[in-house]
Design an enzyme around this catalytic site. Sequence first.
Site, PDB file in Angstrom:
ATOM      1  N   ARG A  55       0.799  -1.218   0.000  1.00 44.08           N
ATOM      2  CA  ARG A  55       0.000   0.000   0.000  1.00 44.08           C
ATOM      3  C   ARG A  55       0.836   1.275   0.000  1.00 44.08           C
ATOM      4  NH1 ARG A  55      -2.396  -4.058   1.650  1.00 44.08           N
ATOM      5  NH2 ARG A  55      -0.678  -4.315   3.102  1.00 44.08           N
ATOM      6  N   THR A  56       1.819   1.348   0.892  1.00 49.32           N
ATOM      7  CA  THR A  56       2.584   2.588   1.000  1.00 49.32           C
ATOM      8  C   THR A  56       3.321   2.881  -0.302  1.00 49.32           C
ATOM      9  OG1 THR A  56       2.876   2.262   3.376  1.00 49.32           O
ATOM     10  CG2 THR A  56       4.359   3.815   2.302  1.00 49.32           C
ATOM     11  N   LYS A  84      26.637  -4.567  -2.197  1.00 44.33           N
ATOM     12  CA  LYS A  84      28.083  -4.411  -2.352  1.00 44.33           C
ATOM     13  C   LYS A  84      28.692  -3.647  -1.175  1.00 44.33           C
ATOM     14  CE  LYS A  84      27.569  -4.203  -7.389  1.00 44.33           C
ATOM     15  NZ  LYS A  84      27.800  -3.349  -8.594  1.00 44.33           N
ATOM     16  N   ARG A 105      11.607   3.710   2.905  1.00 45.15           N
ATOM     17  CA  ARG A 105      11.217   2.768   3.966  1.00 45.15           C
ATOM     18  C   ARG A 105      12.439   1.920   4.291  1.00 45.15           C
ATOM     19  NH1 ARG A 105       5.907  -0.946   4.556  1.00 45.15           N
ATOM     20  NH2 ARG A 105       5.189   1.113   5.195  1.00 45.15           N
ATOM     21  N   HIS A 133       5.846   6.473  11.133  1.00 47.39           N
ATOM     22  CA  HIS A 133       5.253   6.294   9.803  1.00 47.39           C
ATOM     23  C   HIS A 133       4.298   7.483   9.613  1.00 47.39           C
ATOM     24  CE1 HIS A 133       3.944   4.602   6.188  1.00 47.39           C
ATOM     25  NE2 HIS A 133       3.558   3.398   6.566  1.00 47.39           N
TER      26      HIS A 133
END
Length: 303
Positions: A55-56, A84, A105, A133
């Site tokens: 959703r986000t 890496k 995120r 959030h």
Amino acid sequence: MKMKHLISIKDIGKKEILKILDESEKMEELLKSKKVIDILNGKILATLFYEPSTRTRLSFETAMKRLGGNVIGFTDIKNTSVMKGESLADTIRVISGYADIIAIRHPSEGSARLASEYATIPVINAGDGSNQHPTQTLLDLYTIKREIGKIDGIKIAFVGDLKYGRTVHSLCYALSLFDDVEIVFISPEELKIPREIIEDLNKKENIKYSEKSNIDLTGIDVVYMTRIQKERFPDLNEYQKVKGIYKLTRELIYNKNLIVMHPLPRVDEIDSNVDELPQAKYFKQSFYGVPVRMAILKMLLEK
């Protein structure tokens, strides 16, 4: 907006929150009008998702494209230079040269704040571990305002994982900015709301709270269900103890004016037959993420 980034809901006050909610309503009307919107034509959003998201991420991408902008980014670090050994700071420095705004995120608390310190473009926190959030909080507030008609004076019950639930942490702080709000925390002992949040609430005169272990929705305006987050538990044996401890059923929803919210995804904490009730607003809540994130992108990029 006065700020350059959106990292924590604590970075903005009630006035700024209401401004975002008002702008979100305008964005929702634009979406409904089906008109071509080119407010952010030529702008690029970089979505840096170090953790899984549906959703986000998709609502950020939808929001940017609905505004006429473009999107770049990644959803799997296995295909990036992170594998890496590239540091977050270096990744952010590089992406700052490719895009106009970043949504990140990351599983580590404080990662979004760190990213903002190295970025030369606006950074939006799309979730950093169990910390914050903020865009979810804003869409939650928007849902309450649109579906209840107000935020001041509501009584809200948070149910489930209150320890690791970053959506709950952010929303608690935001609600403490409003008047005459009452919060009921419902959780097992192992997943109680963190004490630092309780300490913050104790400093507020305009908010009341109580803690329980059983679901009682008497007098509740909003019930905010949360998933028991298996991925946040350092010990899976502890997860097994609380797995499936709460389940919202039709029988528990006897108040016709109550609304049911959930940040999603759900597992088994809301019975599927609740979906058909008019009180169930979690899918609408998910939709509201688009106009809210449209508003945030617009306000951060339009100078």
